[in-house]
Design a protein around this motif. Structure first.
Motif, PDB file in Angstrom:
ATOM      1  N   UNK A 164       0.819  -1.211   0.000  1.00 21.50           N
ATOM      2  CA  UNK A 164       0.000   0.000   0.000  1.00 21.50           C
ATOM      3  C   UNK A 164       0.851   1.258   0.000  1.00 21.50           C
ATOM      4  N   UNK A 165       1.932   1.232   0.729  1.00 28.43           N
ATOM      5  CA  UNK A 165       2.733   2.450   0.911  1.00 28.43           C
ATOM      6  C   UNK A 165       3.682   2.703  -0.251  1.00 28.43           C
ATOM      7  N   UNK A 166       4.233   1.664  -0.845  1.00 23.86           N
ATOM      8  CA  UNK A 166       5.267   1.843  -1.851  1.00 23.86           C
ATOM      9  C   UNK A 166       4.862   1.371  -3.242  1.00 23.86           C
ATOM     10  N   UNK A 167       4.189   0.218  -3.338  1.00 26.87           N
ATOM     11  CA  UNK A 167       3.912  -0.359  -4.650  1.00 26.87           C
ATOM     12  C   UNK A 167       2.720   0.321  -5.327  1.00 26.87           C
ATOM     13  N   UNK A 168       1.637   0.529  -4.580  1.00 34.07           N
ATOM     14  CA  UNK A 168       0.412   1.072  -5.179  1.00 34.07           C
ATOM     15  C   UNK A 168       0.621   2.450  -5.807  1.00 34.07           C
ATOM     16  N   UNK A 169       1.224   3.431  -5.126  1.00 32.55           N
ATOM     17  CA  UNK A 169       1.414   4.732  -5.797  1.00 32.55           C
ATOM     18  C   UNK A 169       2.331   4.653  -7.007  1.00 32.55           C
ATOM     19  N   UNK A 170       3.326   3.772  -6.974  1.00 35.01           N
ATOM     20  CA  UNK A 170       4.204   3.615  -8.135  1.00 35.01           C
ATOM     21  C   UNK A 170       3.472   2.953  -9.290  1.00 35.01           C
ATOM     22  N   UNK A 171       2.579   2.018  -8.987  1.00 38.63           N
ATOM     23  CA  UNK A 171       1.790   1.386 -10.040  1.00 38.63           C
ATOM     24  C   UNK A 171       0.875   2.405 -10.711  1.00 38.63           C
ATOM     25  N   UNK A 172       0.152   3.192  -9.926  1.00 37.45           N
ATOM     26  CA  UNK A 172      -0.744   4.201 -10.498  1.00 37.45           C
ATOM     27  C   UNK A 172       0.037   5.245 -11.295  1.00 37.45           C
ATOM     28  N   UNK A 173       1.168   5.681 -10.767  1.00 39.52           N
ATOM     29  CA  UNK A 173       1.978   6.675 -11.472  1.00 39.52           C
ATOM     30  C   UNK A 173       2.525   6.118 -12.778  1.00 39.52           C
ATOM     31  N   UNK A 174       2.954   4.853 -12.776  1.00 36.82           N
ATOM     32  CA  UNK A 174       3.500   4.254 -13.999  1.00 36.82           C
ATOM     33  C   UNK A 174       2.438   4.151 -15.087  1.00 36.82           C
ATOM     34  N   UNK A 175       1.208   3.820 -14.715  1.00 38.38           N
ATOM     35  CA  UNK A 175       0.139   3.725 -15.709  1.00 38.38           C
ATOM     36  C   UNK A 175      -0.175   5.097 -16.302  1.00 38.38           C
ATOM     37  N   UNK A 176      -0.292   6.100 -15.448  1.00 43.54           N
ATOM     38  CA  UNK A 176      -0.607   7.446 -15.934  1.00 43.54           C
ATOM     39  C   UNK A 176       0.509   7.975 -16.833  1.00 43.54           C
ATOM     40  N   UNK A 177       1.745   7.812 -16.399  1.00 43.42           N
ATOM     41  CA  UNK A 177       2.874   8.314 -17.192  1.00 43.42           C
ATOM     42  C   UNK A 177       3.011   7.533 -18.493  1.00 43.42           C
ATOM     43  N   UNK A 178       2.772   6.223 -18.468  1.00 39.77           N
ATOM     44  CA  UNK A 178       2.868   5.426 -19.694  1.00 39.77           C
ATOM     45  C   UNK A 178       1.837   5.868 -20.722  1.00 39.77           C
ATOM     46  N   UNK A 179       0.609   6.124 -20.283  1.00 43.23           N
ATOM     47  CA  UNK A 179      -0.424   6.583 -21.214  1.00 43.23           C
ATOM     48  C   UNK A 179      -0.078   7.968 -21.771  1.00 43.23           C
ATOM     49  N   UNK A 180       0.347   8.881 -20.895  1.00 39.44           N
ATOM     50  CA  UNK A 180       0.724  10.222 -21.357  1.00 39.44           C
ATOM     51  C   UNK A 180       1.930  10.174 -22.282  1.00 39.44           C
ATOM     52  N   UNK A 181       2.900   9.335 -21.940  1.00 36.92           N
ATOM     53  CA  UNK A 181       4.108   9.233 -22.756  1.00 36.92           C
ATOM     54  C   UNK A 181       3.795   8.622 -24.120  1.00 36.92           C
ATOM     55  N   UNK A 182       2.862   7.689 -24.166  1.00 34.60           N
ATOM     56  CA  UNK A 182       2.478   7.096 -25.447  1.00 34.60           C
ATOM     57  C   UNK A 182       1.779   8.123 -26.335  1.00 34.60           C
ATOM     58  N   UNK A 183       0.889   8.933 -25.756  1.00 37.71           N
ATOM     59  CA  UNK A 183       0.262   9.995 -26.537  1.00 37.71           C
ATOM     60  C   UNK A 183       1.280  11.001 -27.062  1.00 37.71           C
ATOM     61  N   UNK A 184       2.236  11.352 -26.214  1.00 38.02           N
ATOM     62  CA  UNK A 184       3.299  12.258 -26.638  1.00 38.02           C
ATOM     63  C   UNK A 184       4.128  11.639 -27.761  1.00 38.02           C
ATOM     64  N   UNK A 185       4.405  10.357 -27.652  1.00 38.35           N
ATOM     65  CA  UNK A 185       5.189   9.672 -28.673  1.00 38.35           C
ATOM     66  C   UNK A 185       4.429   9.604 -29.993  1.00 38.35           C
ATOM     67  N   UNK A 186       3.124   9.358 -29.931  1.00 41.51           N
ATOM     68  CA  UNK A 186       2.317   9.351 -31.158  1.00 41.51           C
ATOM     69  C   UNK A 186       2.391  10.695 -31.875  1.00 41.51           C
ATOM     70  N   UNK A 187       2.244  11.776 -31.121  1.00 44.05           N
ATOM     71  CA  UNK A 187       2.270  13.113 -31.723  1.00 44.05           C
ATOM     72  C   UNK A 187       3.638  13.428 -32.326  1.00 44.05           C
ATOM     73  N   UNK A 188       4.699  13.181 -31.561  1.00 46.51           N
ATOM     74  CA  UNK A 188       6.042  13.489 -32.050  1.00 46.51           C
ATOM     75  C   UNK A 188       6.410  12.604 -33.242  1.00 46.51           C
ATOM     76  N   UNK A 189       6.040  11.316 -33.162  1.00 45.88           N
ATOM     77  CA  UNK A 189       6.361  10.412 -34.262  1.00 45.88           C
ATOM     78  C   UNK A 189       5.651  10.793 -35.554  1.00 45.88           C
ATOM     79  N   UNK A 190       4.363  11.105 -35.447  1.00 47.68           N
ATOM     80  CA  UNK A 190       3.625  11.505 -36.649  1.00 47.68           C
ATOM     81  C   UNK A 190       4.165  12.818 -37.192  1.00 47.68           C
ATOM     82  N   UNK A 191       4.470  13.770 -36.315  1.00 45.64           N
ATOM     83  CA  UNK A 191       4.980  15.062 -36.764  1.00 45.64           C
ATOM     84  C   UNK A 191       6.343  14.919 -37.429  1.00 45.64           C
ATOM     85  N   UNK A 192       7.215  14.082 -36.861  1.00 45.80           N
ATOM     86  CA  UNK A 192       8.539  13.884 -37.454  1.00 45.80           C
ATOM     87  C   UNK A 192       8.434  13.195 -38.812  1.00 45.80           C
TER      88      UNK A 192
END
Length: 287
Positions: A163-191
């Motif tokens: 609860x203290x260490x794994x759960x917040x890292x799991x939630x953060x990794x999912x949010x960052x992965x989704x945001x990073x994938x959207x960013x990668x789609x935009x940059x890749x298409x633009x390039x």
């Protein structure tokens, strides 16, 4: 006089016993250890998911730790992802541009390049950079806490490590992965667009028109599903390896190495399975 025969030293194992001992040791070190690792990671993922849901419902979710970890992951992964996405998008543009020119279908370069970036390139690049940069940092952090007995001290005090260490890292990794994938789609298409139009003499209108004709919302949904699963895999594998670190600093280094390698292998396998399932469940109609 009777000849004295030389006998092997007392207690020395025979060749057959040595082979049997080596075989049992190999099974313990590799196949059985791999099964235990996969089982432990599955249990950790299930428990972390349960705690995540219950803590959000009961308003006990460590939001401060989540924000801190999400900011750290974004700072760690966004710049390497940018520098990896651009050359990959340009390479895809070169290959698809040459292939389209040989087939006499240069107007379809935008569709081929854009779909390749969205369906495969963007989620894989984001996931691999997450595993290399974020996963290694998570594993090193938790591994150093483990060998300093901080994890054992938390358990003695009755604090749930998951609860203290794994759960917040799991939630953060999912949010960052989704945001990073959207960013990668935009940059890749633009390039790809800039390289095709500027250096390969492509037409801007045909590039965007062909892409919009073949790309669908389902492609973006598949990409986001991949990003979510990839974030879960990176977080669970890295947390498990960090919490399972042993034997001092060398054990932490081995845990970091194992976390990165196993995450990338799992990401590749899951990507193949999801892509194949998508093609089977949602076949593309011919035009």
């Amino acid at each position: 006089m009777t000849a004295v025969r030389s006998a092997p030293p007392g207690g020395a194992p025979s060749a057959r016993a040595e082979v049997a001992r080596w075989t049992r040791g190999y099974a313990e070190r590799h196949p059985l250890a791999a099964l235990r690792t996969v089982g432990g990671q599955f249990v950790l993922g299930v428990r972390a998911g349960q705690y995540l849901v219950t803590d959000i419902v009961r308003r006990r979710f460590p939001f401060g730790e989540f924000v801190e970890q999400a900011g750290f992951m974004a700072r760690t992964a966004v710049v390497p992802t940018l520098f990896v996405t651009v050359p990959i998008a340009v390479t895809l543009s070169i290959q698809f541009g040459l292939l389209a020119g040989q087939l006499g279908a240069t107007s379809m370069a935008g569709a081929a390049n854009g779909l390749a970036v969205i369906r495969q390139g963007a989620p894989l690049v984001a996931a691999i950079l997450m595993a290399a940069a974020v996963g290694s940092a998570i594993s090193a952090d938790l591994g150093s806490r483990t060998i300093r007995d901080e994890i054992a001290a938390m358990e003695v005090m009755g604090v749930s490590v998951i609860r203290r260490l794994v759960v917040p890292r799991l939630a953060a990794a999912v949010v960052v992965a989704v945001a990073l994938t959207g960013f990668t789609c935009f940059i890749g298409f633009l390039a790809g667009y800039a390289f095709t139009v500027t250096l390969q003499g492509g037409t801007p209108g045909s590039y965007t028109a062909s892409f919009s004709s073949f790309a669908t919302v389902a492609d973006l949904v598949l990409t986001l599903i991949k990003a979510t699963l990839f974030g879960v895999i990176v977080a669970i594998v890295a947390c498990y390896k960090g919490l399972d670190a042993r034997h001092g600093a060398s054990g932490v280094a081995n845990a970091v190495n194992a976390a990165v390698v196993q995450s990338i292998l799992l990401l590749m396998v899951v990507n193949v399975l999801l892509s194949q399932m998508y093609l089977i469940l949602f076949p593309k109609a011919s035009f």
